[in-house]
Enzyme design. Structure first.
Site, PDB file in Angstrom:
ATOM      1  N   ASN A  44       0.823  -1.206   0.000  1.00  0.00           N
ATOM      2  CA  ASN A  44       0.000   0.000   0.000  1.00  0.00           C
ATOM      3  C   ASN A  44       0.862   1.263   0.000  1.00  0.00           C
ATOM      4  O   ASN A  44       0.554   2.245  -0.690  1.00  0.00           O
ATOM      5  CB  ASN A  44      -0.917   0.018   1.222  1.00  0.00           C
ATOM      6  N   ARG A 395      -5.792   0.920 -13.425  1.00  0.00           N
ATOM      7  CA  ARG A 395      -4.413   1.156 -13.000  1.00  0.00           C
ATOM      8  C   ARG A 395      -3.700  -0.129 -12.596  1.00  0.00           C
ATOM      9  O   ARG A 395      -4.200  -0.915 -11.799  1.00  0.00           O
ATOM     10  CB  ARG A 395      -4.391   2.153 -11.834  1.00  0.00           C
ATOM     11  N   HIS A 425     -16.249   1.703 -14.944  1.00  0.00           N
ATOM     12  CA  HIS A 425     -15.967   0.950 -13.724  1.00  0.00           C
ATOM     13  C   HIS A 425     -17.142   0.070 -13.322  1.00  0.00           C
ATOM     14  O   HIS A 425     -17.068  -0.676 -12.352  1.00  0.00           O
ATOM     15  CB  HIS A 425     -15.627   1.949 -12.601  1.00  0.00           C
ATOM     16  N   TYR A 458     -11.952 -10.889  -1.854  1.00  0.00           N
ATOM     17  CA  TYR A 458     -12.692  -9.628  -1.803  1.00  0.00           C
ATOM     18  C   TYR A 458     -14.138  -9.928  -1.427  1.00  0.00           C
ATOM     19  O   TYR A 458     -14.779 -10.771  -2.060  1.00  0.00           O
ATOM     20  CB  TYR A 458     -12.701  -8.933  -3.165  1.00  0.00           C
ATOM     21  N   HIS A 586     -15.062  -4.962   0.303  1.00  0.00           N
ATOM     22  CA  HIS A 586     -15.077  -4.339  -1.011  1.00  0.00           C
ATOM     23  C   HIS A 586     -16.484  -3.965  -1.505  1.00  0.00           C
ATOM     24  O   HIS A 586     -16.625  -3.202  -2.444  1.00  0.00           O
ATOM     25  CB  HIS A 586     -14.412  -5.284  -2.028  1.00  0.00           C
TER      26      HIS A 586
END
Length: 683
Positions: A44, A395, A425, A458, A586
């Protein structure tokens, strides 16, 4: 007391990373998992330096050229650096506590200490047969324009003394992208694990045989990760992005991280040679890229989380058509608690079903070995009209998405790329079926990517529905996206779906205003929202307004949160909890009390500037009463979490909860809740 209406986005991100680091420090977390949390923290932080530090550095320059601005970006940059320094100190303390515990399980990580003599013969054999061929040593004085330290790659700088010459330095790459970062050697029942760079350092005298080695230190350079694209359709989008990806590793430096002890003249020479004047010059630990700790070769004796086998779907093993099941009633899947097999079955059956004529899908992050994409290619080869909108600007996944897009195109899939300045998205898919009785839809709407790999850790929600009105709107959206028209010019009326660029923000405003109206009438009014990130100031301001009107607001925000909670007379009716556990939270969930006629939405959209203004996002209603109750039960368990949840306070601190109820770990409770539903156990 908080002096601004909004937390800094960047300090909030760092606050979340501190929460991850806290998990690594917990003695109640299994040792193997504590090491993974150290890895996640390091990963991170690298992303922060690649993505956010360039923005802070740019804003600092703006601030210097425009004095008197309300926001002092220089202060934000300084605060971020100071906070990172404190966290890295805690990281060092944590790792020095955690790693020695491995010795109780027969593992010795050789960490910042001499390599034991007993394993040197094995390491020398490994060095000469496996490592040496990947090394490219170069003297600093001889470096030409072709040598450029790649982004986040590991290097060693060695101090050398040649007879009759001035001392000099040489750069040696650490080929951790070609070889494992760690080498394990077992002697007399103990497994020693050695860093690749330490193996190289041990054998530097064998590389520089004519010189005396006087020192060697690790370093790495982190670079800006943003892609610079223009909205230009004349050149193939994939080619443009590939070119930008190649440039990414040569972007301007945002951080120079080095091992303590490097001589000042060496540091100055590296600074000059590699153009580091504007980078953060950071003294780190001995080792960098400690995200690689996730690949530490541990044995089965090192404690890990006890596995929670994915709960198998009701369709498992049945030969009933999944589309018949969806037509009969809506289906909800909660990953990773429940198996992803239903999603795979949806695409696999669509690929061969004679009634299926068209398939539409958005793909944002594609698994490396995607069974979903394989099914889409089979569908095209089987004569289906398959249209896939691939987001090439996801990304760090651009290259993988390009690879899959080209494979699909070769198989006959129609590939659509989104507008350069507008990411898609949304996580949606639509199967169109036709028979002699008419046209039928089967839709998939999700909070997370159509990615089998991330679905294993997730937490997301996936709705399978045949709701004709909702899916007719989805088809209109797909048609619009395939035409690559500007979203603001589209004449689409969404009455069920909330779609960013169309009605999403306005719809959320209206729903919050409705709760405000209920509160002003003296009626119960509440809003419960779960997000990954909360940043967009207009929506935050509307929540402040609701709080001041008496609306009870409960937020679950995993990461970035710019809303300041609990300020008397301002946001006192807002509480924020943050949950970090074995799975990455998530899902996005929105629950509005609406005078007792609750509305529940799920979706792909966080409340960030990028999601609201620069992306196509889809949030969708839950109409099935049983599924509504299931969502509410899951969120209620998370709000009651007393083990893994912390409360975000008005000072951006991760404050432990005051435990007044029996201990409850929400992820464990959710797994048991869903397991009981399958077994028919009453709640």
């Amino acid at each position: 007391m908080q002096t601004t209406d909004f937390f800094s986005r960047d300090l909030s991100w760092l606050s979340f990373n501190h929460r991850v680091l806290m998990e690594a420090g917990k003695s109640t977390v299994p040792l193997g998992e504590r090491i993974k949390f150290l890895s996640i923290y390091s990963s991170n932080l690298d992303e922060f330096y690649r993505v956010r530090m360039p923005a802070l550095m740019a804003l600092q320059k703006i601030n210097k050229t425009k004095p008197g601005k309300e926001l002092t970006y220089t202060t934000a940059l300084e605060e971020a650096r100071s906070l990172i320094d404190r966290q890295l100190e805690l990281f060092g303390q944590t790792i020095s506590t955690v790693l020695p515990l491995l010795e109780h399980h027969g593992i010795k990580l050789v960490y910042n200490q001499p390599i034991p003599e007993a394993i040197l013969p094995q390491l020398t054999e490994y060095f000469y047969t496996q490592v040496l061929g990947f090394l490219q040593p170069v003297r600093l004085a001889d470096i030409g324009p072709d040598f450029f330290p790649a982004n986040n790659k590991l290097y060693i700088v060695a101090a050398l003394q040649y007879p009759g010459r001035e001392p000099g330095y040489a750069i040696i790459n650490t080929p951790s992208d070609n070889l494992p970062r760690f080498k394990a050697c077992t002697v007399n029942g103990t497994t020693y694990i050695v860093f690749l760079e330490d193996i190289i350092k041990q054998h530097l005298p064998d590389i520089f045989r004519q010189a005396t080695l006087t020192g060697a230190w690790n370093f790495k350079i982190t670079r800006d990760a943003e892609l610079n694209l223009e909205d230009d359709f004349e050149e193939d989008m994939a080619e443009k992005i590939e070119k930008q990806i190649m440039k990414r590793d040569f972007g301007f430096a945002t951080r120079f991280l080095y091992q303590p002890g490097i001589p000042s003249d060496c540091l100055e020479a590296l600074n000059t040679q590699f153009g580091l004047a504007n980078a953060s010059i950071v003294t780190g630990g001995t080792y960098h890229n400690l995200k690689d700790l996730a690949s530490l070769p541990l044995n089965s004796h090192v404690p890990q989380y006890q596995p929670w086998p994915a709960i198998m779907p009701a369709l498992n093993g049945k030969r009933t058509s999944i589309f018949d099941a969806i037509t009969a009633r809506d289906i909800i899947i909660h990953t990773p608690y429940q198996s992803y097999h239903t999603v795979l079955r949806y695409f696999n059956e669509a690929a061969i079903d004679p009634a299926v004529s068209e398939i539409y899908v958005t793909l944002y992050r594609v698994a490396d070995d995607s069974k979903i994409v394989q099914a889409l290619m089979s569908a095209a080869r089987n004569g289906k009209q398959v249209t896939v909108l691939v987001e090439l600007k996801a990304r760090f996944d651009e290259a993988n998405n390009i690879r899959w897009a080209r494979k699909m195109k070769a198989a006959g899939v129609k590939i659509i790329y989104s507008e350069t300045i507008l990411k898609v998205h949304a996580k949606i898919a639509l199967v169109k079926r036709k028979d002699k009785l008419g046209t039928y839809y089967a839709g998939l709407l999700a909070t997370g990517n159509l990615n089998e790999s991330t679905a294993r850790f997730y937490t997301d929600h996936i709705l399978l529905t045949a709701d004709y009105a909702m899916l007719s709107e989805m088809e209109q959206l797909f048609i619009h996206l395939s035409q690559r028209k500007k979203s603001g010019n589209a004449n689409i009326k969404f009455r069920h779906l909330l779609v960013a660029q169309f009605n999403l923000q306005r719809s959320f405003f209206d729903k919050i205003d409705r709760e405000i109206a209920w509160a002003k009438q003296g009626k119960p009014a509440s809003i419960t929202i779960k997000l990954n990130n909360l940043e967009e100031k207009k929506l935050i301001t509307k929540l402040y307004e609701a709080s001041q009107a008496g609306v009870t607001i409960q937020l679950l925000v995993r990461s970035i949160c710019c809303l300041v909670p609990g300020v008397p007379g301002f946001s006192e009716n807002i509480t924020i909890k943050r949950i970090v556990d074995r799975y990455l939270e998530h899902g996005r969930v929105f629950i509005f009390q609406n005078g007792g006629r609750e509305e529940i939405y799920l979706g792909s959209a966080d409340w960030m500037d990028r999601n609201i203004y620069r992306r196509i996002e889809v949030c969708f209603p839950i109409y099935d009463k049983d599924i509504q109750q299931e969502i509410k039960d899951i969120i209620a368990l998370q709000l009651k979490d007393t083990v893994q949840a912390v409360q975000l306070d008005a000072h951006l601190q991760n404050s432990p909860l005051a435990v007044t109820a029996p201990a409850l770990r929400s992820q464990e409770a959710i797994y048991q809740y869903l397991n009981n539903k399958v077994a028919g156990v009453p709640e």
